[in-house]
Design a protein around this motif. Structure first.
Motif, mmCIF file in Angstrom:
data_model
loop_
_atom_site.group_PDB
_atom_site.id
_atom_site.type_symbol
_atom_site.label_atom_id
_atom_site.label_comp_id
_atom_site.label_asym_id
_atom_site.label_seq_id
_atom_site.Cartn_x
_atom_site.Cartn_y
_atom_site.Cartn_z
ATOM 1 N N UNK A 188 -16.065 -10.632 -4.971
ATOM 2 C CA UNK A 188 -15.213 -10.915 -3.821
ATOM 3 C C UNK A 188 -15.788 -10.287 -2.555
ATOM 4 N N UNK A 189 -16.203 -9.023 -2.660
ATOM 5 C CA UNK A 189 -16.794 -8.336 -1.515
ATOM 6 C C UNK A 189 -18.082 -9.022 -1.083
ATOM 7 N N UNK A 190 -18.884 -9.439 -2.054
ATOM 8 C CA UNK A 190 -20.124 -10.132 -1.722
ATOM 9 C C UNK A 190 -19.817 -11.437 -0.998
ATOM 10 N N UNK A 191 -18.795 -12.165 -1.451
ATOM 11 C CA UNK A 191 -18.427 -13.428 -0.817
ATOM 12 C C UNK A 191 -17.954 -13.222 0.618
ATOM 13 N N UNK A 192 -17.108 -12.196 0.828
ATOM 14 C CA UNK A 192 -16.606 -11.930 2.173
ATOM 15 C C UNK A 192 -17.738 -11.509 3.114
ATOM 16 N N UNK A 193 -18.692 -10.760 2.582
ATOM 17 C CA UNK A 193 -19.843 -10.352 3.384
ATOM 18 C C UNK A 193 -20.668 -11.564 3.800
ATOM 19 N N UNK A 194 -20.898 -12.463 2.858
ATOM 20 C CA UNK A 194 -21.633 -13.689 3.160
ATOM 21 C C UNK A 194 -20.891 -14.512 4.204
ATOM 22 N N UNK A 195 -19.591 -14.655 4.011
ATOM 23 C CA UNK A 195 -18.777 -15.455 4.920
ATOM 24 C C UNK A 195 -18.844 -14.918 6.347
ATOM 25 N N UNK A 222 -19.061 -1.733 -4.919
ATOM 26 C CA UNK A 222 -18.634 -2.543 -3.778
ATOM 27 C C UNK A 222 -19.566 -2.351 -2.580
ATOM 28 N N UNK A 223 -20.080 -1.143 -2.395
ATOM 29 C CA UNK A 223 -21.093 -0.923 -1.361
ATOM 30 C C UNK A 223 -22.340 -1.757 -1.668
ATOM 31 N N UNK A 224 -22.721 -1.767 -2.945
ATOM 32 C CA UNK A 224 -23.871 -2.584 -3.365
ATOM 33 C C UNK A 224 -23.611 -4.060 -3.077
ATOM 34 N N UNK A 225 -22.384 -4.519 -3.318
ATOM 35 C CA UNK A 225 -22.030 -5.909 -3.062
ATOM 36 C C UNK A 225 -22.179 -6.241 -1.587
ATOM 37 N N UNK A 226 -21.783 -5.316 -0.722
ATOM 38 C CA UNK A 226 -21.919 -5.503 0.722
ATOM 39 C C UNK A 226 -23.394 -5.626 1.111
ATOM 40 N N UNK A 227 -24.229 -4.777 0.558
ATOM 41 C CA UNK A 227 -25.657 -4.795 0.888
ATOM 42 C C UNK A 227 -26.339 -6.062 0.374
#
Length: 389
Positions: A253-260, A303-308
């Motif tokens: 979810x975090x990765x998706x929001x970061x991409x968006x 979640x930090x990793x997902x953001x990166x």
């Protein structure tokens, strides 16, 4: 004045039924594929499969897609694209239907491989149709919009898939996938496609007929990144579960929001400064994300990793894809798209099988440290080959 005309043309094309139809069709197929990519390893693990066999399952899709890559670009450039689109989605639908009745690991591998055969042509075809809706000057932003659906599907599908499987079981999950692919197939009857826009070229088994050589440098980098990220797809859920982190779906979810949030910005930067100036910071973000997964032992660190990883992927994918297409004439866009996806498939094939082997040697945690190496190699390759489009 010319720039204003190009902008107006792209705005008009963006509203075109063809673009949004292929966008939705591709999104559904990507969503189904990524849901399977993340949940099948866990399902096989629950069935008692070894780490090596899970790696084979992860690589089966890519190796079967690779079997069709030599002719995929030629088919897309030569044949009726609408009929080809229906055929490939029909193959994908048949493969997903087979998973509903599969309770043995070898059957999962078989139908996942069939899925890869459909994907081997379908992915090239969808991106070629989408790229035809944009001028070359705005190709970075255009591919960024198209790729946004792909990347969001890649990020959201695992979370939804894991939750559906936990609540209703894997059989229900695969029936859900059948419904998704069936919807994509139905939509092919509502899309308008320019079936043969260019002069037909003779088929050939020569490399230059199957691969767009000008697109090879960005495709090689795409391959290296896919090798690295295959470790996340194949083993992240199993790794986190082994540490009793049960809410790992939030990672996606975090990765998706970061991409968006970051993809539109990356697209504008690509068109303004050129693809190659964007790639280096994206590679650094992905490497840092993998290192963070290696260090993580609580959810917030994942979640930090997902953001990166999400931030790096959001810029890296459209930069490399647009660079592949930008380097060739319009009549070779199918071949260029195929070359880009060839890099992706090779990366997932190599990475999926290699990840299972590495896990059996060093364990889940060190896997992510080892798989930073392909990102470093891609960065080194960039430093030696960088140039403006």
């Amino acid at each position: 004045m010319q720039e204003e005309q190009d902008t107006m043309q792209d705005i008009s094309l963006l509203k075109n039924k063809q673009f949004w139809s292929i966008f939705i069709i591709a999104f559904l197929i990507y969503f189904s594929n990524n849901m399977l990519a993340q949940t099948l390893p866990k399902y096989a693990y629950d069935l008692g499969a070894s780490a090596q066999l899970i790696g084979v399952l992860a690589g089966a899709f890519a190796v079967c897609a690779l079997l069709l890559r030599p002719v995929s670009g030629q088919l897309v450039d030569n044949e009726n694209r609408l009929l080809l689109l229906r055929l490939t989605i029909g193959i994908i639908l048949a493969a997903v239907t087979g998973l509903v009745f599969s309770q043995k690991v070898w059957l999962l591998i078989l139908f996942r491989g069939l899925n890869g055969l459909g994907w081997g042509i379908g992915s090239t075809l969808c991106m070629t149709i989408a790229s035809g809706c944009f001028t070359k000057k705005k190709l970075g932003a255009g591919i960024g919009i198209y790729g946004l659906g792909q990347t969001i599907a890649q990020a959201m599908a695992p979370m939804i898939g894991l939750n559906v499987a936990a609540l209703y079981g894997y059989n229900f999950l695969y029936r859900f996938n059948v419904a998704i692919c069936a919807a994509a197939f139905v939509l092919t009857y509502f899309i308008v496609v320019d079936t043969r826009p260019h002069k037909k070229q003779p088929y050939s088994v020569k490399l230059k007929a199957m691969i767009a050589f000008p697109a090879l440098p960005p495709a090689v980098m795409t391959m290296a990144n896919s090798i690295a990220q295959s470790s996340i797809a194949a083993f992240l859920v199993i790794y986190a579960t082994s540490m009793e982190i049960m809410q790992i779906g939030v990672y996606f979810t975090v990765q998706a929001l970061t991409v968006l949030c970051t993809r539109p910005l990356w697209g504008k930067l690509i068109d303004r400064y050129g693809s190659w100036r964007i790639i280096l910071p994206c590679e650094i973000l992905i490497a840092l994300g993998l290192f963070m997964i290696y260090e993580a032992d609580v959810l917030w660190q994942f979640l930090v990793a997902a953001f990166l990883v999400g931030g790096g992927t959001a810029g890296d994918q459209p930069a490399l894809m647009s660079e592949c297409i930008r380097r060739v004439p319009d009549e070779e866009r199918g071949r260029a798209s195929n070359t880009s996806y060839l890099g992706i498939d090779l990366g997932w094939f190599i990475g999926g099988n290699l990840a299972g082997f590495v896990v059996s040697l060093v364990g889940y945690q060190d896997l992510y440290l080892v798989f930073m190496l392909p990102v470093f190699l891609a960065t080194a390759f960039y430093l030696f080959t960088q140039k403006d489009a």
